[in-house]
Scaffold this active site. Structure first.
Site, PDB file in Angstrom:
ATOM      1  N   GLY A 154       1.387  -1.265   0.566  1.00 43.65           N
ATOM      2  CA  GLY A 154       0.117  -0.088   0.095  1.00 43.65           C
ATOM      3  C   GLY A 154       0.586   1.340   0.367  1.00 43.65           C
ATOM      4  O   GLY A 154       2.021   1.092  -0.521  1.00 43.65           O
ATOM      5  N   ILE A 156       2.251   3.081   2.060  1.00 46.30           N
ATOM      6  CA  ILE A 156       3.839   2.470   2.914  1.00 46.30           C
ATOM      7  C   ILE A 156       4.702   1.727   2.910  1.00 46.30           C
ATOM      8  O   ILE A 156       5.522   1.905   2.522  1.00 46.30           O
ATOM      9  CB  ILE A 156       3.344   2.961   4.681  1.00 46.30           C
ATOM     10  CG1 ILE A 156       2.524   3.365   5.627  1.00 46.30           C
ATOM     11  CG2 ILE A 156       4.561   1.628   5.447  1.00 46.30           C
ATOM     12  CD1 ILE A 156       2.292   3.420   6.199  1.00 46.30           C
ATOM     13  N   SER A 175       1.185  -9.456  -1.595  1.00 49.20           N
ATOM     14  CA  SER A 175      -0.096  -9.652  -0.180  1.00 49.20           C
ATOM     15  C   SER A 175      -1.409 -10.253  -0.798  1.00 49.20           C
ATOM     16  O   SER A 175      -1.164 -10.331  -2.598  1.00 49.20           O
ATOM     17  CB  SER A 175      -0.672  -7.724  -0.370  1.00 49.20           C
ATOM     18  OG  SER A 175      -1.179  -7.807  -0.523  1.00 49.20           O
ATOM     19  N   THR A 234       6.254  -2.728  11.844  1.00 44.19           N
ATOM     20  CA  THR A 234       5.988  -1.540  11.960  1.00 44.19           C
ATOM     21  C   THR A 234       4.106  -0.650  12.148  1.00 44.19           C
ATOM     22  O   THR A 234       3.637  -0.143  11.803  1.00 44.19           O
ATOM     23  CB  THR A 234       6.735  -0.700  11.350  1.00 44.19           C
ATOM     24  OG1 THR A 234       6.438  -0.354   9.765  1.00 44.19           O
ATOM     25  CG2 THR A 234       8.181  -0.675  11.429  1.00 44.19           C
ATOM     26  N   ARG A 236       0.911  -3.650  12.455  1.00 50.94           N
ATOM     27  CA  ARG A 236       0.670  -4.002  13.469  1.00 50.94           C
ATOM     28  C   ARG A 236       0.586  -4.694  14.307  1.00 50.94           C
ATOM     29  O   ARG A 236       0.613  -5.992  14.125  1.00 50.94           O
ATOM     30  CB  ARG A 236      -1.610  -3.897  13.637  1.00 50.94           C
ATOM     31  CG  ARG A 236      -2.094  -2.544  12.825  1.00 50.94           C
ATOM     32  CD  ARG A 236      -2.106  -1.258  14.589  1.00 50.94           C
ATOM     33  NE  ARG A 236      -2.400  -0.324  14.620  1.00 50.94           N
ATOM     34  CZ  ARG A 236      -2.797   0.938  13.643  1.00 50.94           C
ATOM     35  NH1 ARG A 236      -1.035   0.926  13.712  1.00 50.94           N
ATOM     36  NH2 ARG A 236      -2.875   1.756  13.084  1.00 50.94           N
ATOM     37  N   GLU A 265      -0.205  -3.424  24.271  1.00 51.37           N
ATOM     38  CA  GLU A 265       0.307  -2.423  24.078  1.00 51.37           C
ATOM     39  C   GLU A 265       0.215  -1.094  25.690  1.00 51.37           C
ATOM     40  O   GLU A 265      -1.390  -1.546  25.514  1.00 51.37           O
ATOM     41  CB  GLU A 265       0.499  -1.321  22.867  1.00 51.37           C
ATOM     42  CG  GLU A 265       0.951  -2.345  21.763  1.00 51.37           C
ATOM     43  CD  GLU A 265       1.368  -1.138  20.146  1.00 51.37           C
ATOM     44  OE1 GLU A 265       0.514  -0.038  20.311  1.00 51.37           O
ATOM     45  OE2 GLU A 265       1.718  -2.179  19.622  1.00 51.37           O
ATOM     46  N   HIS A 284       6.324   1.656  19.744  1.00 47.89           N
ATOM     47  CA  HIS A 284       5.148   1.620  18.764  1.00 47.89           C
ATOM     48  C   HIS A 284       4.984   3.286  18.758  1.00 47.89           C
ATOM     49  O   HIS A 284       4.307   4.317  19.114  1.00 47.89           O
ATOM     50  CB  HIS A 284       3.188   1.584  19.770  1.00 47.89           C
ATOM     51  CG  HIS A 284       2.646   1.420  18.055  1.00 47.89           C
ATOM     52  ND1 HIS A 284       1.661   1.619  18.364  1.00 47.89           N
ATOM     53  CD2 HIS A 284       3.140   2.572  17.072  1.00 47.89           C
ATOM     54  CE1 HIS A 284       0.738   1.314  17.623  1.00 47.89           C
ATOM     55  NE2 HIS A 284       1.980   2.089  15.988  1.00 47.89           N
TER      56      HIS A 284
END
Length: 317
Positions: A154, A156, A175, A234, A236, A265, A284
């Site tokens: 995507g 990123i 993907s 980086t 989820r 988290e 995070h």
């Protein structure tokens, strides 16, 4: 109108300083809350006096139970235009407007490459050795000529791929929705899922968390990877089966992992990721950059002003 406005989960005590909140003086009073997320009863007690709550991404969960316990709440404003921690359907049913913000699109790709480079060159161990009075302790790895596997191409993932090409790396991607044609548009080679894990020297995760992607990186996928390979996440935490990853690292089946996100988290104090020497872990911080926070909070202020004027913008619900 005098609204009670809360800016919550400001763990680092930075929200007050990155933008000028006095723009909201005309509509109400702003309070900054620095607590970590808590159980529903504690959150209700903490937040029951507020009409407007500003959320930083997915730090606190606003599920139906919490929303029902905040009858005064009228507006939720979140950083980003997507927040999986907010029950949008429940908010809408309860008459709570939810608005979002744009994101600074460079923060996560830059952090991804900081982790790739630091992990590959063993920088944490080298820096700690120097700080402790020592000197060189090992050999760093290399990037030029190696293969970067991108799980999710995507916005990123595409930026991460572009950086890899500058380093002279071969870039492959997969993907469930990615086509060879779309990969080629980014100068990337489409491969099958198994080939992605088998061929990657560094495998970096850039998927949206969904039921389809949860634990997509499981024991089988990790088993396909080279023993010399590294996993970077980086995106989820729950996309990776953490127990399977711990097992792979503890057994030496994988050279290392660089992680910014976790299933829970803040990361529990006794979690193996805190002690494994082959893990480079950060708390995070992929979206925690000055530019991103300035954009988030500036647009939160705009959202509140527009909503108070009866013309809400960037609505999610």
């Amino acid at each position: 109108m005098s609204l009670q406005i809360a800016v919550i989960d400001d763990w680092q005590n930075v929200a007050r300083g990155v933008v000028d909140w006095s723009a909201l003086d005309a509509v109400g009073q702003v309070q900054f809350l620095h607590d970590y997320p808590a159980d529903t009863a504690t959150m209700i007690e903490r937040l029951k006096g507020f009409d407007v709550i500003c959320l930083m991404r997915e730090r606190s969960t606003f599920d139906k139970a919490l929303l029902q316990g905040l009858p005064r709440l009228k507006l939720l404003v979140t950083g980003g235009m997507r927040n999986a921690a907010v029950d949008i359907t429940a908010a809408k049913a309860l008459g709570v407007t939810v608005c979002g913000t744009d994101s600074y699109k460079q923060a996560a790709p830059e952090l991804t490459w900081a982790l790739i480079m630091a992990s590959t060159r063993n920088l944490l161990a080298e820096a700690n050795s120097l700080r402790a009075g020592g000197w060189q302790v090992g050999l760093g790895g290399d990037l030029y000529g190696k293969t970067l596997g991108v799980l999710g191409l995507g916005s990123i993932g595409q930026k991460v791929a572009q950086f890899a090409q500058v380093f002279g790396m071969r870039v492959i991607a997969w993907s469930e929705n990615l086509t060879p044609e779309r990969a080629a548009q980014s100068g990337v080679t489409w491969v099958s899922k198994q080939a992605l894990f088998e061929q990657a020297d560094i495998l970096t995760v850039h998927l949206v968390l969904s039921e389809r992607s949860r634990h997509l990186v499981d024991a089988q996928a990790l088993g396909w990877m080279k023993p010399s390979a590294r996993l970077v996440n980086t995106s989820r935490g729950p996309i990776v089966d953490e127990q399977a990853l711990v097992s792979a690292l503890e057994s030496g089946r994988l050279a290392g992992a660089a992680l910014d996100v976790f299933a829970e988290e803040p990361l529990p104090v006794d979690h193996p990721f805190r002690r494994l020497s082959t893990v480079l872990a950060t708390p995070h911080v992929g979206y925690v950059s000055e530019q991103n926070f300035r954009q988030f909070y500036a647009q939160m202020i705009e959202d509140i002003q527009a909503w108070a004027d009866g013309t809400p913008i960037r609505m999610l619900a």
